[in-house]
Design a protein around this motif. Structure first.
Motif, mmCIF file in Angstrom:
data_model
loop_
_atom_site.group_PDB
_atom_site.id
_atom_site.type_symbol
_atom_site.label_atom_id
_atom_site.label_comp_id
_atom_site.label_asym_id
_atom_site.label_seq_id
_atom_site.Cartn_x
_atom_site.Cartn_y
_atom_site.Cartn_z
ATOM 1 N N PRO A 27 -5.034 8.853 -7.231
ATOM 2 C CA PRO A 27 -4.817 8.021 -8.407
ATOM 3 C C PRO A 27 -4.763 8.869 -9.674
ATOM 4 O O PRO A 27 -5.476 9.849 -9.793
ATOM 5 N N THR A 28 -3.877 8.506 -10.609
ATOM 6 C CA THR A 28 -3.808 9.245 -11.874
ATOM 7 C C THR A 28 -4.878 8.737 -12.827
ATOM 8 O O THR A 28 -5.235 9.400 -13.780
ATOM 9 N N LEU A 29 -5.381 7.549 -12.566
ATOM 10 C CA LEU A 29 -6.212 6.877 -13.554
ATOM 11 C C LEU A 29 -7.363 6.138 -12.871
ATOM 12 O O LEU A 29 -7.138 5.451 -11.873
ATOM 13 N N GLY A 55 -6.462 10.882 -0.995
ATOM 14 C CA GLY A 55 -7.893 10.548 -1.043
ATOM 15 C C GLY A 55 -8.637 11.109 -2.250
ATOM 16 O O GLY A 55 -9.812 10.806 -2.437
ATOM 17 N N ALA A 56 -7.971 11.901 -3.090
ATOM 18 C CA ALA A 56 -8.648 12.462 -4.266
ATOM 19 C C ALA A 56 -9.001 11.328 -5.218
ATOM 20 O O ALA A 56 -8.153 10.479 -5.488
ATOM 21 N N GLY A 57 -10.252 11.306 -5.693
ATOM 22 C CA GLY A 57 -10.638 10.268 -6.641
ATOM 23 C C GLY A 57 -11.248 9.040 -5.986
ATOM 24 O O GLY A 57 -11.867 8.209 -6.647
ATOM 25 N N GLY A 235 8.553 19.444 -3.412
ATOM 26 C CA GLY A 235 8.968 19.591 -4.799
ATOM 27 C C GLY A 235 10.454 19.388 -4.942
ATOM 28 O O GLY A 235 11.240 20.257 -4.562
ATOM 29 N N GLY A 236 10.836 18.218 -5.441
ATOM 30 C CA GLY A 236 12.253 17.975 -5.725
ATOM 31 C C GLY A 236 13.042 17.401 -4.572
ATOM 32 O O GLY A 236 14.270 17.333 -4.651
ATOM 33 N N ILE A 237 12.374 16.985 -3.505
ATOM 34 C CA ILE A 237 13.125 16.418 -2.374
ATOM 35 C C ILE A 237 13.096 14.899 -2.470
ATOM 36 O O ILE A 237 12.020 14.291 -2.443
HETATM 37 C C1 FMN Z 1 1.469 10.429 -8.494
HETATM 38 C C2 FMN Z 1 1.211 11.735 -7.814
HETATM 39 C C3 FMN Z 1 -0.089 12.034 -7.447
HETATM 40 C C4 FMN Z 1 -0.352 13.233 -6.789
HETATM 41 N N1 FMN Z 1 -1.630 13.492 -6.381
HETATM 42 C C5 FMN Z 1 -1.863 14.526 -5.574
HETATM 43 C C6 FMN Z 1 -3.141 14.695 -4.974
HETATM 44 O O1 FMN Z 1 -4.059 13.912 -5.187
HETATM 45 N N2 FMN Z 1 -3.313 15.738 -4.140
HETATM 46 C C7 FMN Z 1 -2.286 16.612 -3.866
HETATM 47 O O2 FMN Z 1 -2.469 17.489 -3.047
HETATM 48 N N3 FMN Z 1 -1.092 16.502 -4.453
HETATM 49 C C8 FMN Z 1 -0.848 15.468 -5.265
HETATM 50 N N4 FMN Z 1 0.406 15.305 -5.784
HETATM 51 C C9 FMN Z 1 1.481 16.239 -5.395
HETATM 52 C C10 FMN Z 1 2.163 15.734 -4.122
HETATM 53 O O3 FMN Z 1 1.275 15.809 -3.031
HETATM 54 C C11 FMN Z 1 3.420 16.543 -3.772
HETATM 55 O O4 FMN Z 1 3.084 17.891 -3.544
HETATM 56 C C12 FMN Z 1 4.530 16.447 -4.811
HETATM 57 O O5 FMN Z 1 4.665 15.113 -5.253
HETATM 58 C C13 FMN Z 1 5.848 16.941 -4.221
HETATM 59 O O6 FMN Z 1 6.871 16.962 -5.169
HETATM 60 P P1 FMN Z 1 7.874 15.704 -5.425
HETATM 61 O O7 FMN Z 1 7.096 14.768 -6.291
HETATM 62 O O8 FMN Z 1 9.010 16.327 -6.123
HETATM 63 O O9 FMN Z 1 8.229 15.124 -4.104
HETATM 64 C C14 FMN Z 1 0.696 14.153 -6.503
HETATM 65 C C15 FMN Z 1 1.999 13.845 -6.897
HETATM 66 C C16 FMN Z 1 2.275 12.649 -7.541
HETATM 67 C C17 FMN Z 1 3.704 12.353 -7.925
#
Ligand code: FMN
Length: 382
Positions: A27-29, A55-57, A235-237
């Protein structure tokens, strides 16, 4: 029509049909829906990919409950992603303590407190006295959270931050696989030598915490550094073109965040989903604003506010609490133009919210078409 076939060694390793993993997204918030909740995990796993819970947070109890909910809804493999930061808990806060967000603000350095108060006054923030900050979270107690994953025999454990070396042996003994997310070749080599089964190499364009190297440059270097441990592209897919490209570069699958966030089951706030839809490729920014570490989010006026403050970011998790207090304040006072969440540059490619299963299906169809038909048509080898 018969389901298309697209198999890589990842499918055999994890017992899945397609080499697509939905990324762990926490979660961001505080108090808001989760990036990758149970529903998204179940939908992706049922569609033939592998869903990973962010699961973070979560509190430790929430984590166990969510894992059991997933197990009750699907018998397909799934994963759990946690952040394993080195230095926690932050000074002045201890795991398990009960605090409100308003109390946490009082614990911040004077300059940050003054900045928060100025904004809260100018924007008429309602009180945040009712918002409890959970401190028995997976991030404050990473070892206990990992133990829960091992007790529950989660098929895939993913560490989004930090080296999971300390738990690899126990996880393997429980029949689990371990993945580590990295942002450069050096760390790809380091986690590979720690015994993980999979490395997800995430390029600069990815959503959430992100490094400095672009995906295209990172992947071959991470593959070489991690060898013989296989690598997933991240990343970017956002569609089958990205999947096909990742496979062509030697990855055995993809780890996809933003595209799955913008689905019916994705846990972003509606406002954040809309922001992704209206974004171009230029509309995200990397900042330390959200967590104190570099992370990519859809850009809003909040970024400008932070840049203009001239403040140093606070150590994790205090910056998270400061940004959470501000985001909640913006939401409660109706200042939506300041609200955003983590998202990647691929936002510009996303034009509709659809079921996660549809995302999997379309990604597979396009990748199969490119690899079997379009490439042979355009690439002459003789
Ligand atoms: C809303 C959001 C929350 C994220 N939270 C985590 C997280 O809690 N733990 C983590 O390992 N990566 C987190 N990430 C990164 C993603 O696991 C992932 O590596 C990333 O989104 C890949 O790039 P993409 O957004 O271009 O697909 C988060 C990404 C987003 C967009």
């Amino acid at each position: 029509m018969a389901r298309p076939v697209l198999r890589t060694p990842l499918c055999d390793m994890l017992g899945i049909e397609y080499p697509i993993i939905s990324a762990g997204m926490g979660p961001t918030l505080i108090g808001e829906p989760n990036g990758a909740p149970v529903e998204l995990v179940v939908a992706v796993s049922e569609a033939g990919g592998l869903g990973v819970l962010g699961g973070a947070g979560f509190t430790l109890n929430e984590l166990r409950t969510a894992i059991r909910q997933i197990k009750s809804k699907t018998d397909k493999p799934f994963g759990v992603d946690l952040l394993l930061p080195k230095n926690l808990p932050g000074a002045g806060m201890s795991a398990g303590e009960r605090l409100t967000l308003a109390q946490v603000i009082e614990m911040l350095p004077e300059k940050h407190k003054a900045w928060y108060r100025k904004i809260a006054k100018e924007m008429n923030f309602p009180s945040l006295d009712d918002v409890e900050v959970p401190t028995d979270t997976t991030t404050m107690n990473p070892r206990a959270a990992v133990d829960i994953c091992i007790e529950e025999k989660v098929p895939l454990f993913a560490s989004g931050l930090g080296n999971p070396e300390f738990m690899v042996e126990k996880a393997h003994a429980a029949g689990m696989k371990v993945l580590a997310v990295v942002g450069n070749a050096k760390n790809a080599g380091r986690v590979a030598r720690s015994g993980v089964d999979l490395v997800a190499a995430q390029g600069h364009e990815g959503g959430g915490h992100t490094g400095r190297i672009g995906t295209m440059a990172l992947l071959p270097q991470a593959i070489d550094a991690a060898h013989p441990v296989p690598v997933l592209a991240a990343g970017g897919i956002g569609d089958g073109r990205g999947l096909a490209a990742a496979l062509a570069m030697g990855c055995i699958g993809v780890w996809v965040g933003t595209r799955f966030l913008a689905t019916n089951e994705g846990g972003a706030m509606e406002l954040c989903k809309k922001r992704i839809l209206s974004s171009t490729d230029e509309d995200t920014r990397v900042s330390k604003l959200f967590t104190g570490k570099t992370s990519r989010a859809n850009v809003t006026r909040f970024h400008d506010l932070w840049d203009a403050s001239g403040l140093e970011p606070l150590p994790f998790p205090f910056q998270v609490l400061l940004s959470s207090a501000l985001l909640l304040g913006f939401i409660r006072s109706g200042n939506d133009e300041y609200v955003s969440g983590f998202a990647g540059q691929v936002s510009g490619l996303i034009h509709d919210i659809k079921p996660a299963a549809k995302v999997v299906e379309e990604m597979v169809e396009t990748a199969v078409e490119i690899l079997s038909r379009r490439l042979p048509e355009t690439v002459r080898l003789k």
